[in-house]
Motif scaffolding. Sequence first.
Motif, PDB file in Angstrom:
ATOM      1  N   HIS A  42       1.793   5.384  16.768  1.00  0.00           N
ATOM      2  CA  HIS A  42       0.631   4.549  16.441  1.00  0.00           C
ATOM      3  C   HIS A  42       0.602   3.330  17.357  1.00  0.00           C
ATOM      4  O   HIS A  42       1.643   2.787  17.705  1.00  0.00           O
ATOM      5  CB  HIS A  42       0.706   4.106  14.987  1.00  0.00           C
ATOM      6  CG  HIS A  42      -0.549   3.473  14.477  1.00  0.00           C
ATOM      7  ND1 HIS A  42      -1.731   4.168  14.319  1.00  0.00           N
ATOM      8  CD2 HIS A  42      -0.826   2.209  14.100  1.00  0.00           C
ATOM      9  CE1 HIS A  42      -2.664   3.347  13.866  1.00  0.00           C
ATOM     10  NE2 HIS A  42      -2.138   2.147  13.721  1.00  0.00           N
ATOM     11  N   ALA A  44      -1.856  -0.407  18.031  1.00  0.00           N
ATOM     12  CA  ALA A  44      -2.914  -1.297  17.570  1.00  0.00           C
ATOM     13  C   ALA A  44      -3.045  -2.440  18.574  1.00  0.00           C
ATOM     14  O   ALA A  44      -2.129  -2.695  19.357  1.00  0.00           O
ATOM     15  CB  ALA A  44      -2.577  -1.852  16.187  1.00  0.00           C
ATOM     16  N   GLN A  54      -7.090  -1.706  14.321  1.00  0.00           N
ATOM     17  CA  GLN A  54      -6.478  -0.384  14.369  1.00  0.00           C
ATOM     18  C   GLN A  54      -7.231   0.561  13.460  1.00  0.00           C
ATOM     19  O   GLN A  54      -7.932   0.135  12.551  1.00  0.00           O
ATOM     20  CB  GLN A  54      -5.011  -0.468  13.955  1.00  0.00           C
ATOM     21  CG  GLN A  54      -4.770  -1.101  12.605  1.00  0.00           C
ATOM     22  CD  GLN A  54      -4.369  -0.109  11.531  1.00  0.00           C
ATOM     23  OE1 GLN A  54      -3.947   1.004  11.810  1.00  0.00           O
ATOM     24  NE2 GLN A  54      -4.494  -0.501  10.281  1.00  0.00           N
ATOM     25  N   ALA A  55      -7.112   1.841  13.761  1.00  0.00           N
ATOM     26  CA  ALA A  55      -7.616   2.893  12.877  1.00  0.00           C
ATOM     27  C   ALA A  55      -6.403   3.490  12.180  1.00  0.00           C
ATOM     28  O   ALA A  55      -5.498   3.991  12.855  1.00  0.00           O
ATOM     29  CB  ALA A  55      -8.352   3.961  13.673  1.00  0.00           C
ATOM     30  N   PRO A  56      -6.337   3.406  10.861  1.00  0.00           N
ATOM     31  CA  PRO A  56      -5.153   3.880  10.153  1.00  0.00           C
ATOM     32  C   PRO A  56      -4.807   5.346  10.445  1.00  0.00           C
ATOM     33  O   PRO A  56      -3.649   5.713  10.499  1.00  0.00           O
ATOM     34  CB  PRO A  56      -5.499   3.689   8.687  1.00  0.00           C
ATOM     35  CG  PRO A  56      -6.582   2.663   8.679  1.00  0.00           C
ATOM     36  CD  PRO A  56      -7.324   2.833   9.963  1.00  0.00           C
ATOM     37  N   GLU A  57      -5.800   6.186  10.636  1.00  0.00           N
ATOM     38  CA  GLU A  57      -5.633   7.604  10.951  1.00  0.00           C
ATOM     39  C   GLU A  57      -6.736   7.990  11.917  1.00  0.00           C
ATOM     40  O   GLU A  57      -7.784   7.338  11.957  1.00  0.00           O
ATOM     41  CB  GLU A  57      -5.778   8.459   9.689  1.00  0.00           C
ATOM     42  CG  GLU A  57      -4.866   8.092   8.540  1.00  0.00           C
ATOM     43  CD  GLU A  57      -3.536   8.794   8.616  1.00  0.00           C
ATOM     44  OE1 GLU A  57      -3.463   9.836   9.278  1.00  0.00           O
ATOM     45  OE2 GLU A  57      -2.574   8.292   8.016  1.00  0.00           O
ATOM     46  N   SER A  58      -6.549   9.065  12.650  1.00  0.00           N
ATOM     47  CA  SER A  58      -7.620   9.554  13.521  1.00  0.00           C
ATOM     48  C   SER A  58      -8.868   9.806  12.698  1.00  0.00           C
ATOM     49  O   SER A  58      -8.795  10.380  11.612  1.00  0.00           O
ATOM     50  CB  SER A  58      -7.204  10.859  14.198  1.00  0.00           C
ATOM     51  OG  SER A  58      -6.280  10.606  15.212  1.00  0.00           O
ATOM     52  N   GLU A  60     -10.622   7.596  11.151  1.00  0.00           N
ATOM     53  CA  GLU A  60     -10.844   6.547  10.146  1.00  0.00           C
ATOM     54  C   GLU A  60     -11.624   5.387  10.752  1.00  0.00           C
ATOM     55  O   GLU A  60     -11.686   5.216  11.969  1.00  0.00           O
ATOM     56  CB  GLU A  60      -9.500   6.013   9.624  1.00  0.00           C
ATOM     57  CG  GLU A  60      -8.729   6.993   8.800  1.00  0.00           C
ATOM     58  CD  GLU A  60      -9.289   7.188   7.409  1.00  0.00           C
ATOM     59  OE1 GLU A  60      -9.864   6.247   6.834  1.00  0.00           O
ATOM     60  OE2 GLU A  60      -9.151   8.313   6.903  1.00  0.00           O
ATOM     61  N   VAL A  61     -12.179   4.556   9.900  1.00  0.00           N
ATOM     62  CA  VAL A  61     -12.903   3.374  10.321  1.00  0.00           C
ATOM     63  C   VAL A  61     -11.910   2.357  10.883  1.00  0.00           C
ATOM     64  O   VAL A  61     -10.855   2.111  10.280  1.00  0.00           O
ATOM     65  CB  VAL A  61     -13.681   2.763   9.131  1.00  0.00           C
ATOM     66  CG1 VAL A  61     -14.333   1.452   9.510  1.00  0.00           C
ATOM     67  CG2 VAL A  61     -14.701   3.754   8.612  1.00  0.00           C
ATOM     68  N   VAL A  62     -12.228   1.767  12.027  1.00  0.00           N
ATOM     69  CA  VAL A  62     -11.385   0.730  12.617  1.00  0.00           C
ATOM     70  C   VAL A  62     -11.439  -0.504  11.722  1.00  0.00           C
ATOM     71  O   VAL A  62     -12.495  -0.878  11.219  1.00  0.00           O
ATOM     72  CB  VAL A  62     -11.853   0.402  14.056  1.00  0.00           C
ATOM     73  CG1 VAL A  62     -11.104  -0.784  14.617  1.00  0.00           C
ATOM     74  CG2 VAL A  62     -11.680   1.618  14.950  1.00  0.00           C
ATOM     75  N   GLN A  63     -10.287  -1.133  11.515  1.00  0.00           N
ATOM     76  CA  GLN A  63     -10.223  -2.294  10.618  1.00  0.00           C
ATOM     77  C   GLN A  63      -9.245  -3.339  11.140  1.00  0.00           C
ATOM     78  O   GLN A  63      -8.397  -3.047  11.973  1.00  0.00           O
ATOM     79  CB  GLN A  63      -9.820  -1.839   9.216  1.00  0.00           C
ATOM     80  CG  GLN A  63      -8.544  -1.055   9.168  1.00  0.00           C
ATOM     81  CD  GLN A  63      -8.316  -0.409   7.817  1.00  0.00           C
ATOM     82  OE1 GLN A  63      -7.465  -0.895   7.070  1.00  0.00           O
ATOM     83  NE2 GLN A  63      -9.033   0.644   7.502  1.00  0.00           N
ATOM     84  N   THR A  65      -6.102  -5.645  10.286  1.00  0.00           N
ATOM     85  CA  THR A  65      -4.963  -5.517   9.384  1.00  0.00           C
ATOM     86  C   THR A  65      -3.887  -6.507   9.825  1.00  0.00           C
ATOM     87  O   THR A  65      -3.681  -6.677  11.029  1.00  0.00           O
ATOM     88  CB  THR A  65      -4.374  -4.083   9.482  1.00  0.00           C
ATOM     89  OG1 THR A  65      -5.410  -3.130   9.314  1.00  0.00           O
ATOM     90  CG2 THR A  65      -3.285  -3.857   8.452  1.00  0.00           C
TER      91      THR A  65
END
Length: 82
Positions: A42, A44, A54-58, A60-63, A65
């Motif tokens: 991973h 970020a 970062q996107a928690p998973e492929s 996923e919405v970028v957020q 953190t």
Amino acid sequence: SLDHYAATQYTQAGSVHPSPGNFQPGDLLFWSSDGTIAGIHHVAIYIGNGYVVQAPESGEVVQETPWDQVSWGYFGATRPLT
């Protein structure tokens, strides 16, 4: 250009590897499943004030953190273009 895989980005992006507390916006932070470069799973981007994007998973919405709450196995950081 930067390779697609997080494990190779750690060494390709830059030669400076800042420690926690010395991050600057734009630094890339990496997490590894086994404590090695090959295990990096991973990445970020540090944006300042203790946060990364970062996107928690492929897919996923970028957020935003807190960097120390992204994942387990923090490995290190790279300062791009150094």
